[in-house]
Design an enzyme around this catalytic site. Structure first.
Site, short mmCIF file in Angstrom:
data_model
loop_
_atom_site.label_atom_id
_atom_site.label_comp_id
_atom_site.label_asym_id
_atom_site.label_seq_id
_atom_site.Cartn_x
_atom_site.Cartn_y
_atom_site.Cartn_z
N ASP A 135 -39.31 28.32 8.66
CA ASP A 135 -41.06 28.26 9.86
C ASP A 135 -42.27 27.41 8.29
OD1 ASP A 135 -40.09 29.19 11.66
OD2 ASP A 135 -40.18 31.50 11.38
N ASP A 210 -34.63 36.22 10.34
CA ASP A 210 -35.56 35.32 10.92
C ASP A 210 -35.24 35.20 11.74
OD1 ASP A 210 -36.33 33.03 9.27
OD2 ASP A 210 -34.16 31.97 9.11
N GLU A 405 -41.21 44.77 1.07
CA GLU A 405 -40.11 45.15 0.67
C GLU A 405 -39.87 45.16 -0.67
OE1 GLU A 405 -37.78 46.15 3.16
OE2 GLU A 405 -39.20 45.99 4.89
N HIS A 408 -39.91 48.85 -2.00
CA HIS A 408 -38.37 49.83 -1.88
C HIS A 408 -37.42 48.86 -2.79
CE1 HIS A 408 -39.13 51.87 2.19
NE2 HIS A 408 -39.61 50.12 2.67
N HIS A 414 -41.18 55.64 2.22
CA HIS A 414 -42.22 54.71 3.15
C HIS A 414 -42.90 56.00 2.60
CE1 HIS A 414 -39.62 51.97 6.25
NE2 HIS A 414 -40.70 51.48 5.56
#
Length: 661
Positions: A135, A210, A405, A408, A414
């Site tokens: 992309d 993806d 991410e 993390h 979270h």
């Protein structure tokens, strides 16, 4: 194969005949397109199926024993986490939250992801990008990841360096569905990415789905090649020969190559380049960017377009010589500006126009779908070929998803703070800033950055803090009734309720509903005739239909009819008494005619001369539907006026009367 094609052709002919018959029977009202089952489409889950899977994945409710009692208890935990009413029921707000795109990591402790609050025992962390998304061009991907790591290095002693070979602390890759770690993705939307906590092996590794359209948050990012603007980005929409284009086009060219302008007005500036296409270059592979060679041979078969044959990951590729079997040279096909997402065409571009149920479509359409999603055919005739995909939308910001991410990957779980980067649900934020909650969390693990000079005074509060309704006196930026709900705006947050008697739920990010707005608004009202929300910030205003920004906005206040000296609006509301809109600034107000789309003559007037006991420099005004009263807010208090007599009937506290504190 022949029988199937004849069958589809016969079906298409029958549908065309039925369409023609319908036109003969009654042209007065065009029948809506019938809802059909698209091949390769994923059937939506029922609310119960969604809830069981969601609570199993993110809240540890075992699928085999998630009965009604356990489900109700776990639902309350989920509702508490997101600040929803803890009903234990699958109500609308709960289902809406479950359907939002989000991170794949759980919201409660999962020891596969986060065993014993781990952290890196060093400050120098390496990362390696194993694969790329088609992309975005590699340079844009590299930059997005680098900026995402910098989010955390700016506030900690952590320093990140990229390596190109060997095992890094954080291995970054893109994948679809089951991709080798036992935690499969789920196709378009839903789960966007996941990451493992610090540690050996997969520790720190970050994976990105993806099947999502990866952008910078505002639609496809198209870096052009060649032309006279090599390396610059397409500007959508752009103007060519007096017409606007929202995607790459081959108009004006005889070679069929897609191109775009890199400024809005090509007619004036003449800046252009060619959009990514396999005839220009390939990505990855082993051919050093060489273009596809069509036709090429693979396993004895000739291919005249990119293919996914021979691969299990669904990526489109081509040979860069005429015989792959002999030369083994290949590359991945870049996504064009009209490449599809999902469907059954493996990212093939839209073919416009295309025929669907006998009708010609010149652009993407939602015909045939019950969910309203825009799609297109990837051949000229869907009825014959049944090849399709979803049209590109705003996509998901690779930078924002990666920054989350990588949090993390540093050891953060979270956050329940909706203003935090580490909140599980994706919300695009144009002017991103790391919140106080995020900074506090990461610095508990690693300490502050040595580059932050706190001096000898008290430690400053870093990052924006999410306000709490009842723990402080909030002066709201705007209050309005929109689509039947009352919204309270403060900085980048909103709270919402159906009636003033109920405590508002929230906070949520303003960007959840109106992503293009700035971080702070000055005023807001709803035009009830057209059901459009109008927002003011500085010397501009924005107009939305539901959550879609109207074309051409923001616009300057002067285009609304306000004088150039008005650089800020304090409050605005549409008065049910006469259906006129009143706009307040300082000690004056104007009256706007929504039907004629212009200011009424004889304005501005002084607030003190026309409104009984109403102060200057208001914060907000709202006229609740069917209530017969208008409410004027300033500071911690409000004044209630009877619409017909303009008599002041109550002076009260916002906190106690509107916020349920």
């Amino acid at each position: 194969m022949t029988e199937a094609r004849v069958s589809r052709g016969a079906l298409a002919a029958l549908l065309r005949a039925l369409c023609a018959l319908g036109c003969l029977l009654g042209r007065a009202a065009a029948a809506p397109s019938p809802i059909i089952k698209f091949p390769g489409d994923v059937a939506p889950k029922t609310d119960k199926e969604l809830a069981v899977q969601y609570l199993n994945t993110f809240y540890g409710c075992p699928k085999e024993s998630c009965n009604l009692f356990v489900l109700k208890d776990t639902l309350k935990k989920m509702q508490k986490f997101f600040g929803l009413p803890q009903t234990g029921e699958l109500d609308q707000s709960t289902i809406e939250t479950m359907r939002k795109p989000r991170c794949g990591n759980p919201d409660v402790a999962n020891y596969n992801f986060f065993p014993r609050k781990p952290k890196w025992d060093k400050n120098q962390i390496t990362y390696r990008i194993i694969g790329y998304t088609p992309d975005l061009d590699p340079q844009t991907v590299d930059d997005a990841f680098a900026r995402a790591f910098q989010v955390w290095s700016d506030v900690t002693p952590l320093r990140f360096s990229r390596i190109h070979d060997g095992e890094a602390d954080i291995m970054i890759n893109f994948g679809r569905w089951e991709h080798g770690d036992g935690y499969p993705f789920d196709g378009k939307d839903g789960l966007l990415a996941h990451a493992f906590a610090p540690g050996p092996g997969v520790g720190g590794d970050s994976h990105f789905d993806d099947d999502e359209l990866r952008t910078l948050g505002e639609g496809q990012v198209v870096r052009v090649k060649y032309g006279n603007a090599d390396g610059e980005y397409c500007k959508f929409p752009f103007r060519f020969n007096g017409k606007e284009y929202t995607s790459c086009t081959d108009t004006g060219r005889s070679d069929g190559f897609l191109w775009c302008s890199t400024t809005y007005n090509f007619d004036k500036d003449g800046k252009y380049g060619f959009c990514p296409h396999e005839a220009l270059f390939t990505m990855g592979g082993n051919a050093d960017g060489q273009p596809c060679k069509f036709p090429f041979r693979f396993q004895g078969t000739s291919y005249d377009s990119c293919t996914t044959e021979g691969r299990t990951d669904g990526y489109r590729w081509c040979g860069t010589t005429e015989d792959y079997d002999r030369d083994k040279e290949y590359g991945f096909c870049p996504e064009t500006a009209m490449s599809t997402v999902g469907g059954n065409s493996e990212g093939a571009p839209c073919v416009l126009p295309f025929t669907f149920l006998g009708n010609k479509h010149e652009s993407c359409t939602s015909a045939g779908r019950s969910d309203g999603k825009l799609w297109c055919a990837t051949t000229s005739n869907y009825d014959d070929d049944r090849k399709w995909g979803f049209c590109p939308d705003q996509g998901y910001s690779l930078f924002l998803v990666a920054a989350h991410e990588f949090g993390h990957a540093m050891g953060l779980e979270h956050s329940q703070d909706p203003g935090a980067l580490m909140a599980p649900i994706y919300t695009y934020t144009k002017n991103f800033r790391l919140s106080h909650d995020d900074i506090q969390g990461i610095q508990e693990l690693y300490g502050a950055s040595p580059d932050i000079d706190t001096g000898t005074g008290p430690t400053p509060t870093l990052g924006p803090v999410t306000p709490e309704l009842c723990k402080q006196d909030i002066v709201f930026d705007g209050i309005s009734q929109i689509r039947g709900e009352i919204f309270f705006f403060k900085d980048r947050f909103i709270w919402r309720t159906v009636t003033p008697r109920d405590k508002p739920t929230g906070p949520l990010l303003v960007a959840t509903f109106w992503p293009e707005l700035p971080e702070k608004i000055d005023a807001v009202y709803e035009d009830p005739q057209e059901e459009k929300a109008v927002f003011f910030a500085g010397n501009e205003y924005w107009v939305y239909s539901a959550s879609t920004l109207e074309r051409g906005y923001p616009k300057p206040l002067t285009s609304l009819g306000l004088p150039p000296g008005v650089q800020k609006v304090d409050a605005a509301f549409n008065w049910s008494k006469n259906k006129k809109t009143y706009i307040f600034a300082g000690d004056k107000f104007w009256r706007y005619n929504e039907v004629k789309k212009k200011m009424d003559p004889g304005f501005p007037k002084l607030i003190a001369d026309a409104w009984n006991a109403i102060p200057d420099n208001l914060d907000a005004v709202v006229d609740l539907q069917g209530g017969g009263h208008s409410y004027f807010f300033k500071g911690a208090y409000y004044l209630k006026l009877e619409n017909q007599s303009l008599k002041s009937v109550k002076f009260g506290s916002i906190k106690s009367d509107w916020l349920g504190c």
